[in-house]
Write an enzyme that holds these catalytic residues in place. Structure first.
Site, short mmCIF file in Angstrom:
data_model
loop_
_atom_site.label_atom_id
_atom_site.label_comp_id
_atom_site.label_asym_id
_atom_site.label_seq_id
_atom_site.Cartn_x
_atom_site.Cartn_y
_atom_site.Cartn_z
N PRO A 2 3.31 51.75 73.20
CA PRO A 2 4.54 51.44 72.47
C PRO A 2 4.23 50.56 71.24
O PRO A 2 3.42 49.65 71.34
CB PRO A 2 5.41 50.71 73.48
CG PRO A 2 4.49 50.24 74.54
CD PRO A 2 3.29 51.15 74.54
N GLU A 3 4.84 50.89 70.12
CA GLU A 3 4.70 50.07 68.92
C GLU A 3 6.03 49.37 68.66
O GLU A 3 6.94 49.46 69.47
CB GLU A 3 4.28 50.97 67.74
CG GLU A 3 2.93 51.65 67.99
CD GLU A 3 2.48 52.54 66.83
OE1 GLU A 3 2.79 52.23 65.67
OE2 GLU A 3 1.82 53.56 67.12
#
Ligand SMILES: [Zn+2]
Length: 275
Positions: A2-3
């Protein structure tokens, strides 16, 4: 992994549900996921504490408690944080469970087990999680062409690698660096020191614009989040280049290329992003 947009979604989904909830006790099945302090201390201190708010910093999630203590979480590659009713089926590889009032559990699962939790006491300096070393947020007013040029303008490294340097700017990873560079029409492999002031300006403009766009596209309800276990790759349909090797460029129609840059796969348009 996840960013920033995905972690922001988690914060937006979980915060209203968690605020005001009290931790009854904590079960840790895999002590190594608790990076600080010792697992027993972690659980002891948290029992009886109440959540007051959440924050996101780069790709870190922060759970603030009324006492001033806070839990810091980094999901790394495969970490997942879910707020579920007690009876909701438990994910495989669930390593920590916060048993809450109201029949709810906050569960941390992680197949590859690189994700980490830290407990930072009120008044304690967080010298543990790495948050202290992060650069500014991409929405911070400090972000500008001159800021990027000053921090990166002498580096020989590829500009894509530089964009993922969390000490310069927090929150950008492999996917969104490709999307940002495409929007700024800059080839990902170009050495950062070769960029012109105008290109740094374009990059500085594209960063918050693209990230805001993907945060908006990533919106979902608490029910949807739980249903998909927070894992569904929701921005997939909106990505212009990442994962689209061989497809026509959405702007010029040329075939998108893939190249490994700094050990990471990168997709770009050879027409729009000249080397
Ligand atoms: Zn193109």
């Amino acid at each position: 992994m996840p960013e920033l947009p995905e972690v922001e979604t988690m914060k937006r989904v979980l915060e209203p549900q968690l605020t005001g909830r009290t931790i009854r006790d904590v079960t840790v099945n895999r002590p190594e996921v608790i990076a600080h302090p010792a697992t027993e201390t972690f659980s002891e201190i948290l029992a009886g504490q109440t959540f007051s708010a959440m924050e996101r910093r780069g790709k870190f999630l922060l759970f603030l408690l009324e006492s001033g203590d806070r839990i810091v979480l980094h999901l790394r590659m495969t970490g997942c944080i879910l707020l579920a009713p007690n009876e909701f089926p438990m994910e495989a590889h669930t390593h920590a469970v916060f048993h809450l009032d109201g029949g709810l559990e906050l569960r941390f699962s992680d197949t590859r087990r690189f994700g980490r939790l830290w407990l930072i006491r009120a008044g304690e300096t967080d010298a543990f999680s790495g948050i202290a070393k992060l650069g500014p947020e991409p929405f911070d007013s400090v972000l500008s062409g001159p800021y990027l040029k000053a921090r990166l303008g002498t580096r020989k490294k590829a500009v894509k690698e530089c964009l993922m340097d969390q000490g310069v700017l927090a929150g950008i990873g492999n996917i969104y660096s490709d999307e940002i560079l495409f929007a700024a029409r800059i080839h990902p492999a170009r050495p950062a020191r070769d960029l012109s002031p105008g290109e740094w300006e374009r990059l500085a403009a594209a960063i918050p614009e693209r990230l805001s766009y993907f945060i908006e596209k990533d919106r979902l309800t608490a029910e949807e989040y739980l249903e998909t276990k927070g894992k569904e790759y929701r921005n997939g349909p909106y990505l212009q280049v990442y994962g689209h090797e061989g497809d026509p460029c959405p702007l010029c129609g040329e075939r998108l290329c893939r190249r490994v840059i700094g050990g990471r796969s990168s997709v770009f348009c050879p027409g729009c992003q000249k080397e």
